[in-house]
Write an enzyme that holds these catalytic residues in place. Structure first.
Site, PDB file in Angstrom:
ATOM      1  N   SER A 111       0.602 -32.081 106.859  1.00  0.00           N
ATOM      2  CA  SER A 111       0.904 -32.197 105.372  1.00  0.00           C
ATOM      3  C   SER A 111       0.241 -33.545 104.828  1.00  0.00           C
ATOM      4  O   SER A 111       0.560 -34.322 104.196  1.00  0.00           O
ATOM      5  CB  SER A 111       2.162 -32.247 104.742  1.00  0.00           C
ATOM      6  OG  SER A 111       2.587 -30.923 105.069  1.00  0.00           O
TER       7      SER A 111
ATOM      8  N   CYS B  57      -9.046 -34.900 102.117  1.00  0.00           N
ATOM      9  CA  CYS B  57      -9.865 -35.379 101.004  1.00  0.00           C
ATOM     10  C   CYS B  57      -9.931 -36.886 100.889  1.00  0.00           C
ATOM     11  O   CYS B  57     -10.929 -37.362 100.511  1.00  0.00           O
ATOM     12  CB  CYS B  57      -9.534 -34.840  99.799  1.00  0.00           C
ATOM     13  SG  CYS B  57      -9.914 -32.922  99.869  1.00  0.00           S
TER      14      CYS B  57
ATOM     15  N   ASP C  79      -9.002 -23.301 104.934  1.00  0.00           N
ATOM     16  CA  ASP C  79     -10.193 -23.446 105.163  1.00  0.00           C
ATOM     17  C   ASP C  79     -10.699 -22.613 106.159  1.00  0.00           C
ATOM     18  O   ASP C  79     -11.687 -22.281 106.606  1.00  0.00           O
ATOM     19  CB  ASP C  79     -10.515 -24.868 105.711  1.00  0.00           C
ATOM     20  CG  ASP C  79     -10.478 -25.915 104.870  1.00  0.00           C
ATOM     21  OD1 ASP C  79     -10.108 -25.659 103.436  1.00  0.00           O
ATOM     22  OD2 ASP C  79     -10.459 -27.074 105.040  1.00  0.00           O
TER      23      ASP C  79
ATOM     24  N   TYR D 145     -11.913 -34.788  70.502  1.00  0.00           N
ATOM     25  CA  TYR D 145     -12.894 -35.676  70.271  1.00  0.00           C
ATOM     26  C   TYR D 145     -12.528 -37.135  69.551  1.00  0.00           C
ATOM     27  O   TYR D 145     -11.631 -37.176  68.602  1.00  0.00           O
ATOM     28  CB  TYR D 145     -13.940 -35.351  69.086  1.00  0.00           C
ATOM     29  CG  TYR D 145     -14.951 -36.381  68.435  1.00  0.00           C
ATOM     30  CD1 TYR D 145     -15.661 -37.057  69.232  1.00  0.00           C
ATOM     31  CD2 TYR D 145     -14.692 -36.870  66.956  1.00  0.00           C
ATOM     32  CE1 TYR D 145     -16.483 -38.260  68.493  1.00  0.00           C
ATOM     33  CE2 TYR D 145     -15.402 -37.760  66.364  1.00  0.00           C
ATOM     34  CZ  TYR D 145     -15.877 -38.498  67.225  1.00  0.00           C
ATOM     35  OH  TYR D 145     -16.849 -39.499  66.552  1.00  0.00           O
TER      36      TYR D 145
ATOM     37  N   ARG E 176     -25.151 -25.520  73.693  1.00  0.00           N
ATOM     38  CA  ARG E 176     -26.375 -25.078  72.814  1.00  0.00           C
ATOM     39  C   ARG E 176     -27.607 -25.051  73.068  1.00  0.00           C
ATOM     40  O   ARG E 176     -28.236 -23.837  72.474  1.00  0.00           O
ATOM     41  CB  ARG E 176     -25.944 -26.259  71.674  1.00  0.00           C
ATOM     42  CG  ARG E 176     -24.799 -26.356  70.663  1.00  0.00           C
ATOM     43  CD  ARG E 176     -25.005 -27.596  69.968  1.00  0.00           C
ATOM     44  NE  ARG E 176     -25.718 -27.364  68.943  1.00  0.00           N
ATOM     45  CZ  ARG E 176     -26.075 -28.395  67.756  1.00  0.00           C
ATOM     46  NH1 ARG E 176     -25.463 -29.557  68.276  1.00  0.00           N
ATOM     47  NH2 ARG E 176     -27.111 -28.241  67.081  1.00  0.00           N
TER      48      ARG E 176
END
Length: 465
Positions: free
Chosen positions: A50, A54, A296, A439, A455
């Site tokens: 455990s 990474c 994995d 924002y 866009r």
């Protein structure tokens, strides 16, 4: 029916592999069924269970100062929760017909068979080792487990020279190159591709190359390693390509990983074209009612391309474990698939991608347009606004989002999550332009960079018709 053959007798769940998928499955099954109903036995051949694989590059590089900080739960903690976790014990055979596994204690060498009612295969992945002379020499390291990380650190501690060569420039290779630079090594990365980070298109990978050069890393692209040379004592001394020789006191393999499925193959279990075990949506091994696999060692469905692929990430492994544990514990859960989201960094450069690259889209027969834009992480007038490049792929005619790649400084990487959600929902570039994103000047321009790319991609789709 349990092993004893008596109705209502306690069942045994056997788990092969003690990291993310395996122990998540064991823990979830234990939460759903108590010790009187379900015995849980887990085998782990390494010294650790455990843990965060990474996090290994950051431990090697010194950002994480203590190995134990990478361990989410110790063997003792698992045992206290009713899981019989047997460390340094390697499963050497799966007898599917006899519903049992054979395991060897790596300390004593003793072997024994353990029957199972339900089996979980979570054997993980192994670093790719090139089939070259010297690839197994002392001083050559793959980095996949905590044991691998400790072995590399032990080598660094006793090696006098300060020259390191990293073979491969994927996530592992790039992160390990930075870690070694941080430890004062002179680092050369030898990469067979045109640019580092083959998970990106080359036009985005070049931005990573520039950042690596800025760290002082020597980047050798379009280079095929032909040999790893050793000294008289059998230790690595150089990495050789068709054109040059690069002195090395330590070599790190960053070529990637392959599913560790040798046990499963020997047992006759089904594997796919990428070498991973094949499962259904409940993570049950195809054709086998009481055998599950996750992490994995499996292949997963790519929701964008509709094809199977191998993705080695702890996020998926933990989700697989939750699904498997729920099903093995008598509940019901499924794993729908992935869109291929990943994020990394080189120094302060953040690198993210989700969905398909150009070559992925071509391989599955999709026609597409691309849009690449330059923007900033914050409003341009706000202090510390940093540049960001966003590339978007959208399907021709339909405008369906196919993939997004982002390279930039602080605030760039996690913006890929917007695209990951849009991909999962099957949104078009045009639909994305209307997303109601947060924002304020400290967080983004009025038009978030991802929406600016959307866009432009929507416009490219219209003009392509």
């Amino acid at each position: 029916m349990s092993m004893s053959g008596a109705p209502g007798a306690r069942e045994r769940l056997v788990v092969i592999g003690g990291d993310a998928a395996g122990m998540s499955a064991a823990s979830q099954a234990r939460r759903l069924k108590g010790p009187d109903e379900l015995e849980v036995v887990a085998f782990e051949r390494g010294h650790f269970a455990s843990y965060s694989a990474c996090g290994i590059p950051y431990w090697v590089g010194g950002e994480v100062d203590d190995r134990d900080r990478l361990i989410a739960r110790t063997p003792e903690e698992h045992r206290a929760r009713g899981i019989d976790l047997r460390m340094r014990t390697e499963v050497t055979e799966i007898d599917v017909a006899g519903r049992r596994v054979r395991a060897r204690d790596l300390g004593s060498g003793a072997e024994s068979w353990t029957p199972y009612d339900k089996l979980v295969i979570a054997t993980g992945a192994r670093p790719v080792r090139p089939e070259l002379a010297g690839a197994d020499a002392a001083g050559v390291h793959g980095v996949q487990t905590l044991d691998d990380g400790q072995a590399l650190l032990d080598t660094l501690a006793r090696t006098r020279g300060r020259r390191a060569v990293v073979i491969g420039a994927g996530y592992i290779g790039v992160e390990m190159a930075e870690a070694l630079i941080g430890r004062g090594y002179e680092v050369t990365v030898v990469n067979r591709g045109k640019e580092p980070m083959s998970t990106l298109d080359p036009d985005m990978g070049c931005l990573v190359r520039e950042a690596m050069a800025g760290l002082g890393i020597t980047m050798v692209n379009d280079a095929e390693v032909t040999e790893v040379r050793t000294d008289d004592a059998g230790r690595v001394r150089a990495v050789v390509t068709e054109d040059a020789e690069y002195p090395a006191d330590v070599v790190v393999l960053g070529i990637g990983v392959r599913p560790e499925t040798s046990l499963a193959r020997a047992a006759g279990l089904p594997v796919g074209e990428h070498g991973g075990l094949l499962t259904d949506r409940a993570m049950r091994v195809r054709g086998h009612e009481d055998i599950w696999a996750g992490g994995d060692c499996v292949e997963v469905l790519d929701l964008v391309s509709g094809q199977s692929r191998h993705v080695a990430l702890g996020t998926h492994a933990n989700k697989h474990g939750q699904v498997i544990g729920t099903n093995a514990g008598g509940g019901y859960a499924t794993f729908p698939g992935v869109v291929g989201t990943a994020v990394s960094k080189v120094c302060d450069l953040e690198i993210a991608r989700t969905g398909l690259r150009e070559k992925d889209a071509r391989r599955v027969g999709l026609k597409f347009v691309t849009a690449t834009i330059e923007s900033t992480s914050r409003a341009g007038y706000y202090p510390d606004a940093s540049p960001m490049t966003v590339k978007m792929l959208a399907e021709r005619r339909t405008g369906r989002l196919l993939g997004v790649q982002i390279v930039g400084r602080e605030g760039a990487g996690k913006r890929v999550d917007i695209a990951a959600v849009a991909l999962t929902a099957g949104m078009t570039a045009d639909q994305m332009t209307a997303l109601d994103l947060g924002y304020a000047p400290p967080f983004s321009p009025v038009w978030d960079p991802v929406l600016v790319a959307a866009r432009k991609a929507a416009r490219e789709v219209r003009e392509a018709d």
